[in-house]
Design a protein around this motif. Sequence first.
Motif, PDB file in Angstrom:
ATOM      1  N   GLN A  24     -20.456 -44.886 -21.863  1.00 45.95           N
ATOM      2  CA  GLN A  24     -20.946 -44.321 -23.117  1.00 45.95           C
ATOM      3  C   GLN A  24     -20.633 -45.254 -24.286  1.00 45.95           C
ATOM      4  OE1 GLN A  24     -22.712 -41.535 -23.176  1.00 45.95           O
ATOM      5  NE2 GLN A  24     -22.277 -40.725 -21.127  1.00 45.95           N
ATOM      6  N   ASP A  25     -21.417 -45.124 -25.353  1.00 41.67           N
ATOM      7  CA  ASP A  25     -21.165 -45.877 -26.583  1.00 41.67           C
ATOM      8  C   ASP A  25     -20.348 -45.093 -27.595  1.00 41.67           C
ATOM      9  OD1 ASP A  25     -22.747 -48.233 -25.911  1.00 41.67           O
ATOM     10  OD2 ASP A  25     -24.496 -46.930 -26.147  1.00 41.67           O
ATOM     11  N   VAL A  26     -20.445 -43.761 -27.534  1.00 42.78           N
ATOM     12  CA  VAL A  26     -19.777 -42.929 -28.525  1.00 42.78           C
ATOM     13  C   VAL A  26     -19.498 -41.568 -27.907  1.00 42.78           C
ATOM     14  CG1 VAL A  26     -21.994 -42.199 -29.522  1.00 42.78           C
ATOM     15  CG2 VAL A  26     -19.903 -41.982 -30.888  1.00 42.78           C
ATOM     16  N   VAL A  27     -18.372 -40.992 -28.293  1.00 45.32           N
ATOM     17  CA  VAL A  27     -18.010 -39.631 -27.902  1.00 45.32           C
ATOM     18  C   VAL A  27     -18.022 -38.767 -29.154  1.00 45.32           C
ATOM     19  CG1 VAL A  27     -16.201 -38.157 -26.936  1.00 45.32           C
ATOM     20  CG2 VAL A  27     -16.581 -40.448 -25.989  1.00 45.32           C
ATOM     21  N   TYR A  28     -18.734 -37.646 -29.074  1.00 46.49           N
ATOM     22  CA  TYR A  28     -18.781 -36.675 -30.167  1.00 46.49           C
ATOM     23  C   TYR A  28     -18.164 -35.376 -29.651  1.00 46.49           C
ATOM     24  CZ  TYR A  28     -21.020 -32.991 -33.005  1.00 46.49           C
ATOM     25  OH  TYR A  28     -21.274 -31.876 -33.770  1.00 46.49           O
TER      26      TYR A  28
ATOM     27  N   LYS B 139     -25.821 -44.502 -26.068  1.00 46.17           N
ATOM     28  CA  LYS B 139     -25.436 -43.482 -25.098  1.00 46.17           C
ATOM     29  C   LYS B 139     -24.324 -42.646 -25.710  1.00 46.17           C
ATOM     30  CE  LYS B 139     -26.695 -46.439 -21.216  1.00 46.17           C
ATOM     31  NZ  LYS B 139     -26.217 -47.172 -20.003  1.00 46.17           N
ATOM     32  N   ALA B 140     -24.611 -41.354 -25.864  1.00 54.60           N
ATOM     33  CA  ALA B 140     -23.689 -40.452 -26.547  1.00 54.60           C
ATOM     34  C   ALA B 140     -23.229 -39.352 -25.611  1.00 54.60           C
ATOM     35  CB  ALA B 140     -24.357 -39.840 -27.776  1.00 54.60           C
ATOM     36  N   LEU B 141     -21.911 -39.196 -25.498  1.00 48.53           N
ATOM     37  CA  LEU B 141     -21.313 -38.102 -24.752  1.00 48.53           C
ATOM     38  C   LEU B 141     -20.943 -37.012 -25.746  1.00 48.53           C
ATOM     39  CD1 LEU B 141     -20.045 -36.796 -22.220  1.00 48.53           C
ATOM     40  CD2 LEU B 141     -17.969 -38.129 -22.701  1.00 48.53           C
ATOM     41  N   ILE B 142     -21.514 -35.821 -25.580  1.00 53.58           N
ATOM     42  CA  ILE B 142     -21.290 -34.713 -26.500  1.00 53.58           C
ATOM     43  C   ILE B 142     -20.423 -33.675 -25.804  1.00 53.58           C
ATOM     44  CG2 ILE B 142     -22.366 -32.935 -27.918  1.00 53.58           C
ATOM     45  CD1 ILE B 142     -24.786 -34.755 -28.196  1.00 53.58           C
TER      46      ILE B 142
ATOM     47  N   LEU C  62     -24.515 -34.153 -22.030  1.00 56.01           N
ATOM     48  CA  LEU C  62     -24.050 -32.893 -22.592  1.00 56.01           C
ATOM     49  C   LEU C  62     -22.969 -32.327 -21.682  1.00 56.01           C
ATOM     50  CD1 LEU C  62     -27.539 -31.354 -23.490  1.00 56.01           C
ATOM     51  CD2 LEU C  62     -26.189 -33.067 -24.738  1.00 56.01           C
ATOM     52  N   TYR C  63     -21.757 -32.291 -22.181  1.00 55.02           N
ATOM     53  CA  TYR C  63     -20.586 -31.923 -21.392  1.00 55.02           C
ATOM     54  C   TYR C  63     -20.091 -30.570 -21.864  1.00 55.02           C
ATOM     55  CZ  TYR C  63     -16.102 -32.864 -18.971  1.00 55.02           C
ATOM     56  OH  TYR C  63     -15.004 -32.835 -18.137  1.00 55.02           O
ATOM     57  N   LEU C  64     -20.057 -29.601 -20.955  1.00 59.44           N
ATOM     58  CA  LEU C  64     -19.599 -28.268 -21.331  1.00 59.44           C
ATOM     59  C   LEU C  64     -19.197 -27.488 -20.090  1.00 59.44           C
ATOM     60  CD1 LEU C  64     -22.734 -26.184 -22.403  1.00 59.44           C
ATOM     61  CD2 LEU C  64     -22.862 -28.304 -21.158  1.00 59.44           C
ATOM     62  N   ARG C  65     -18.343 -26.494 -20.304  1.00 58.02           N
ATOM     63  CA  ARG C  65     -17.832 -25.729 -19.178  1.00 58.02           C
ATOM     64  C   ARG C  65     -18.890 -24.826 -18.569  1.00 58.02           C
ATOM     65  NH1 ARG C  65     -12.235 -23.473 -21.716  1.00 58.02           N
ATOM     66  NH2 ARG C  65     -13.598 -23.307 -23.521  1.00 58.02           N
ATOM     67  N   ALA C  66     -19.767 -24.281 -19.409  1.00 58.62           N
ATOM     68  CA  ALA C  66     -20.782 -23.331 -18.932  1.00 58.62           C
ATOM     69  C   ALA C  66     -22.157 -23.798 -19.397  1.00 58.62           C
ATOM     70  CB  ALA C  66     -20.482 -21.929 -19.456  1.00 58.62           C
ATOM     71  N   PRO C  67     -22.903 -24.497 -18.548  1.00 50.95           N
ATOM     72  CA  PRO C  67     -24.213 -25.005 -18.958  1.00 50.95           C
ATOM     73  C   PRO C  67     -25.149 -23.932 -19.507  1.00 50.95           C
ATOM     74  CG  PRO C  67     -23.540 -26.065 -16.929  1.00 50.95           C
ATOM     75  CD  PRO C  67     -22.515 -24.993 -17.206  1.00 50.95           C
ATOM     76  N   ALA C  68     -24.959 -22.699 -19.105  1.00 47.12           N
ATOM     77  CA  ALA C  68     -25.813 -21.626 -19.612  1.00 47.12           C
ATOM     78  C   ALA C  68     -25.669 -21.458 -21.120  1.00 47.12           C
ATOM     79  CB  ALA C  68     -25.484 -20.313 -18.917  1.00 47.12           C
ATOM     80  N   LYS C  69     -24.554 -21.941 -21.690  1.00 48.36           N
ATOM     81  CA  LYS C  69     -24.343 -21.813 -23.132  1.00 48.36           C
ATOM     82  C   LYS C  69     -25.321 -22.657 -23.940  1.00 48.36           C
ATOM     83  CE  LYS C  69     -20.678 -21.338 -25.414  1.00 48.36           C
ATOM     84  NZ  LYS C  69     -19.399 -21.605 -26.108  1.00 48.36           N
ATOM     85  N   LEU C  70     -25.973 -23.613 -23.295  1.00 53.30           N
ATOM     86  CA  LEU C  70     -27.003 -24.372 -24.017  1.00 53.30           C
ATOM     87  C   LEU C  70     -28.110 -23.454 -24.500  1.00 53.30           C
ATOM     88  CD1 LEU C  70     -27.370 -27.604 -21.873  1.00 53.30           C
ATOM     89  CD2 LEU C  70     -26.483 -27.441 -24.196  1.00 53.30           C
ATOM     90  N   GLY C  71     -28.385 -22.408 -23.734  1.00 53.81           N
ATOM     91  CA  GLY C  71     -29.355 -21.405 -24.147  1.00 53.81           C
ATOM     92  C   GLY C  71     -30.803 -21.820 -24.018  1.00 53.81           C
ATOM     93  N   ARG C  72     -31.063 -22.999 -23.483  1.00 48.52           N
ATOM     94  CA  ARG C  72     -32.437 -23.473 -23.369  1.00 48.52           C
ATOM     95  C   ARG C  72     -32.450 -24.689 -22.451  1.00 48.52           C
ATOM     96  NH1 ARG C  72     -29.494 -25.403 -27.021  1.00 48.52           N
ATOM     97  NH2 ARG C  72     -29.876 -27.172 -28.411  1.00 48.52           N
ATOM     98  N   THR C  73     -33.640 -25.185 -22.172  1.00 48.74           N
ATOM     99  CA  THR C  73     -33.774 -26.384 -21.358  1.00 48.74           C
ATOM    100  C   THR C  73     -33.288 -27.592 -22.152  1.00 48.74           C
ATOM    101  OG1 THR C  73     -35.684 -25.439 -20.233  1.00 48.74           O
ATOM    102  CG2 THR C  73     -35.397 -27.823 -20.070  1.00 48.74           C
ATOM    103  N   PRO C  74     -32.455 -28.455 -21.569  1.00 44.84           N
ATOM    104  CA  PRO C  74     -31.997 -29.632 -22.296  1.00 44.84           C
ATOM    105  C   PRO C  74     -33.150 -30.554 -22.668  1.00 44.84           C
ATOM    106  CG  PRO C  74     -30.698 -29.272 -20.305  1.00 44.84           C
ATOM    107  CD  PRO C  74     -31.875 -28.354 -20.223  1.00 44.84           C
ATOM    108  N   PRO C  75     -33.006 -31.338 -23.733  1.00 42.48           N
ATOM    109  CA  PRO C  75     -34.046 -32.307 -24.088  1.00 42.48           C
ATOM    110  C   PRO C  75     -34.264 -33.314 -22.961  1.00 42.48           C
ATOM    111  CG  PRO C  75     -32.444 -32.072 -25.873  1.00 42.48           C
ATOM    112  CD  PRO C  75     -31.887 -31.358 -24.688  1.00 42.48           C
ATOM    113  N   ALA C  76     -35.408 -33.980 -23.019  1.00 39.77           N
ATOM    114  CA  ALA C  76     -35.759 -34.938 -21.971  1.00 39.77           C
ATOM    115  C   ALA C  76     -34.792 -36.111 -21.910  1.00 39.77           C
ATOM    116  CB  ALA C  76     -37.185 -35.442 -22.195  1.00 39.77           C
TER     117      ALA C  76
END
Length: 216
Positions: A71-75, A7-10, A35-49
Amino acid sequence: MTTNTKKALILGAGGQIARWAVDMLGDRDDVVQTLYLRAPAKLGRTPPANARVVQGDVMDAETLKAAMTGQDVVYANLFGDMDAQAEVIVAAMKETGVKKLIFVTSLGIYDEVPGQFGEWNRREIGSYLPPYRRAADVIEASGLDYAILRPAWLTDADETAFETTTRDEPFRGTIVSRKSVAALAVDLILNLERITALNLGVNKPNTDGDAPDLQG
């Protein structure tokens, strides 16, 4: 999902390097991404499954801790007040019991870049480096298992070609692709036992010079 699922927190998942990592991990059934971010629209696409999206600021400690739990790891692939963000991340990891951290900083924070390129790098970004150095110091003193990555000047080349240097070695090369930095982060996520007390310069081989060729 396998019994060895990681489990990875990005953090900063909408950034240019992180988006490569999200895609590389996206087709794996042994990884769950947050996937941790202030503006989800910045992903620019549909997140992976295998990913879920959490909207939040790293400086919001309560939201961060909620996303970090289990989580197991934070990136962390961030910009801005790097030292302040590092302090919040480390505190949240200690409170939630997460031990493994991958954190991207910058070349030059230890004055480790030699020669004419080192002088050029100091002129270009030297004034921006102190918060990156303080962030690295916070992480090294944290007691966590960490991998600090110090990339060379970044390109958008669609290639995976990199080598690393340790904290105490002179930095090599001048450039590296964002995809290469992401590939190193992904390798560490998939091999968590490698994250101990790593502090790695990251560059593309055979790119020594007096200044970076950012088309390379």
